[in-house]
Scaffold this motif. Structure first.
Motif, short mmCIF file in Angstrom:
data_model
loop_
_atom_site.label_atom_id
_atom_site.label_comp_id
_atom_site.label_asym_id
_atom_site.label_seq_id
_atom_site.Cartn_x
_atom_site.Cartn_y
_atom_site.Cartn_z
N TYR A 1 -69.54 -56.60 68.02
CA TYR A 1 -69.70 -55.87 69.30
C TYR A 1 -70.94 -56.07 69.56
N GLU A 2 -71.18 -55.68 71.23
CA GLU A 2 -72.56 -55.90 71.76
C GLU A 2 -73.03 -54.29 71.75
N LEU A 3 -73.92 -54.06 71.13
CA LEU A 3 -74.72 -52.63 71.34
C LEU A 3 -75.65 -52.55 72.72
N PRO A 4 -75.27 -51.82 73.65
CA PRO A 4 -75.93 -51.78 74.99
C PRO A 4 -77.28 -51.03 74.97
N MET A 5 -78.13 -50.97 73.61
CA MET A 5 -79.13 -50.08 73.86
C MET A 5 -80.23 -50.84 73.25
N THR A 6 -81.56 -50.43 73.70
CA THR A 6 -82.73 -50.85 72.97
C THR A 6 -82.95 -50.01 71.95
N GLN A 7 -83.79 -50.38 70.98
CA GLN A 7 -84.21 -49.79 69.67
C GLN A 7 -84.60 -48.45 69.92
N GLU A 8 -85.49 -48.29 71.00
CA GLU A 8 -86.12 -47.45 71.47
C GLU A 8 -84.89 -46.13 71.90
N GLN A 9 -84.03 -46.64 72.65
CA GLN A 9 -83.06 -45.67 73.00
C GLN A 9 -82.30 -45.52 71.80
N LEU A 10 -81.91 -46.35 70.98
CA LEU A 10 -81.20 -45.92 69.80
C LEU A 10 -81.90 -44.80 68.90
N GLY A 11 -83.27 -44.90 68.92
CA GLY A 11 -84.23 -43.84 68.22
C GLY A 11 -83.91 -42.76 68.73
#
Lengths: 244, 244
Positions: A178-188
Motif C-alpha cells: 500500500y501507499e503510505l501518504p506521509m513523510t518520515q517527519e510526519q510518521l515521527g
DNA sequence: CGGCCTGTTGAAACTGTTCAATTTGTGTGG
DNA sequence: CCACACAAATTGAACAGTTTCAACAGGCCG
C-alpha cells in the motif's frame, strides 16, 4: 464525483459502525452536503475555534495534530477516505486540536447543527456516529500503548500494520502493499520519534526482511514476522462492529 | 450511601456535559442501578469480553489499561468519582482494554442494554453521555501529545496539573493540594516512564520548588511555574462544556 | 537551472532505562 | 508492643535507545 458516489461511500462507512435503517440513512444523506476541495497541507479545523460544519473525506488523507507551546507537533490521528472529521468536536464549544490535510482532499460538508439535529431525531444515526467516535477513541488508546510502551521498531511496525488494516478496509491497499501518504517527519510526529530515527528504523525493518520500500510504497514481505514485531492485534479497530 | 446521594452525583456529573432536561435526567436515574463495592486492584472490565453493564464511580479511583504481549502495561486513563466506566465500550461487541480499581471502589451499575435503550429514547441523555465519551477522547489526544512530545519533567508536571483540575472539579482537591491515588509505578505506566525515573523527576520538581510532597499528598508551591513547566492549558478538559 | 523539501548517513551527546541494593512505611501475627 | 514481611520509595552506577547536529544526495517544481 457524482452525488451517488458520495452516498454510497457514506452508506458503506456507516454500515461498518452499526446496522443502520435504510430510511435513517437516506435522511442523513439528504442533508445539505456540499462538496469541497482542499489543497495539501491546509488547515481544515483549528484549535480554539467553534466547530461549524462536519466534513466527510471522500478522497485523500488528513491528520489531527496538537502542538506544544514551543512548537513541537504530535499527530494524534490520521484520517482516511470515509472518515468523518468533526465528529470528535460534535458537542464542543471549541475544538481542542487542529486538522490538516495530508494530501489534496475532496470532502463533503454539512452544517454541524444539522448533524446534531438529525442525531437527536434518529437514534439509529446517532448510534452509528457515536460508535464511530468510540472506535476513534479506541485507536487513541492503542496509540498510547504504542508510544508509551513499545520501542521504536515495534512502534513503527505497529503503525504499518494499522495503516494496512485500515486502508484494506476501504479498498485502498493490496494484500501485501500500500501507499503510505506521509513523510518520515510526519510518521515521527505520529509516533513520538524524530524523522532521523524513523528513517533508521524503516531501514532496519527493511534489512530484517519484514518490508520492502519504494518511495512511499510499502510492500510487506513477511506478514507473520511484521505482526509479531509490532505486537499487532486488530481487535482495537473494531472492524467487526456491525457484522452481527 | 443513600439513593439520593447517587442521584445527585450523577446529575451533577451530567450537568457538566450538557444541559439535560430534568425529566430526561430522572428517567436515567430511575434505571435499575445497583450499588457494588470493589476491592483494590480488582478487574472491573476485561479486554475481549462483551460489555454487559455500565458502572458509575461513586467513590474511589480506577484506571484503564492495555498490555503488550510481553506484559508491559500502559495506563491509558484514570477514572475518578463521577466517571462512567463502560461508556467507552457502549456499542462494542468486546472491550478493547481492561479497567482496574486503583483504590477500593463504590460504584453503581446498570445493564448496558438499558442504557442503550434510554439513549435511543432520550436524545438529551444520549447527547450528554456522548459528550462525556468525547471529552475522554480529548484527554487521550492530550496524553498522546504529553507522552509523545514532552520530556519527563514536563510530562509529570502536566499529569499533576490535570489531576488537580479534574479533582478540583469534583471537590476532591484543595486550591493548592490534593491526594494522588497512584504509586510511582502506576504513574510511570500512565506516562510511558519507569518508576525509577518518576521518582527522580518527582524529586526534581520538588527541588525546583514547584511542588511539595508528603506520602501521596501533592502540594503545589508555585502554580505559575508548574503550569509553565507542564505547558498546561485546560482547554482539552472541556470543563466549560455545559455552561452556556 | 536553482531552490527546496525529503530522505539518508555519521558521530557525539543525552535522556531515560536497567540492574541492584538500601531505606521507609505499613499491616500482621505472636 | 515488638518482630517480621512485603510493598513502595529511594539511590547509585552502568548502559542503551533515541536525539541532536551536521552534512550531503536525490527528486520535483517553478
Amino acid at each position: 464525483m457524482p452525488k451517488s458516489a458520495f452516498s454510497d461511500q457514506l452508506a458503506r462507512k456507516l454500515a461498518t459502525r452499526a446496522l443502520v435503517d435504510p430510511g435513517d440513512l437516506s435522511a442523513l444523506m439528504a442533508l445539505s452536503w456540499k462538496q469541497r476541495s482542499i489543497p495539501i497541507a491546509h488547515y481544515i479545523v483549528r484549535e480554539g475555534l467553534p466547530p461549524q460544519r462536519c466534513g466527510f473525506i471522500m478522497e485523500g488523507y488528513a491528520y489531527r495534530q496538537k502542538l506544544t507551546l514551543d512548537g513541537q507537533r504530535e499527530i494524534v490521528a490520521v484520517l482516511v477516505p470515509g472518515d468523518l472529521i468533526d465528529l470528535q468536536n460534535l458537542y464542543f464549544t471549541q475544538s481542542d486540536h487542529d486538522v490538516v490535510s495530508l494530501t489534496p482532499l475532496t470532502m463533503a460538508e454539512v452544517p454541524i447543527v444539522e448533524l446534531r439535529e438529525l442525531a437527536a431525531a434518529l437514534p439509529g444515526i446517532a448510534a452509528a456516529l457515536w460508535t464511530d467516535t468510540l472506535i476513534e477513541a479506541s485507536i487513541y488508546r492503542e496509540w498510547l500503548l504504542n508510544i508509551g510502551r513499545r520501542p521504536a521498531k515495534a512502534r513503527l511496525a505497529h503503525m504499518l500494520c494499522e495503516f494496512h488494516a485500515r486502508l484494506r478496509a476501504i479498498d485502498r491497499a493490496g494484500e501485501m502493499e500500500y501507499e503510505l501518504p506521509m513523510t518520515q517527519e510526519q510518521l515521527g510526529d505520529a509516533m513520538g520519534l524524530t524523522p532521523v530515527h524513523v528513517n533508521r528504523v524503516l531501514k532496519m525493518l527493511e534489512a530484517d526482511g519484514l518490508i520492502g520500500r519504494n518511495k512511499r510504497q510499502i510492500k510487506v514481505t513477511d506478514w507473520a514476522r511484521l505482526r509479531t514485531a509490532a505486537d499487532f492485534n486488530e481487535r482495537y479497530l473494531h472492524l467487526d462492529q456491525a457484522v452481527p
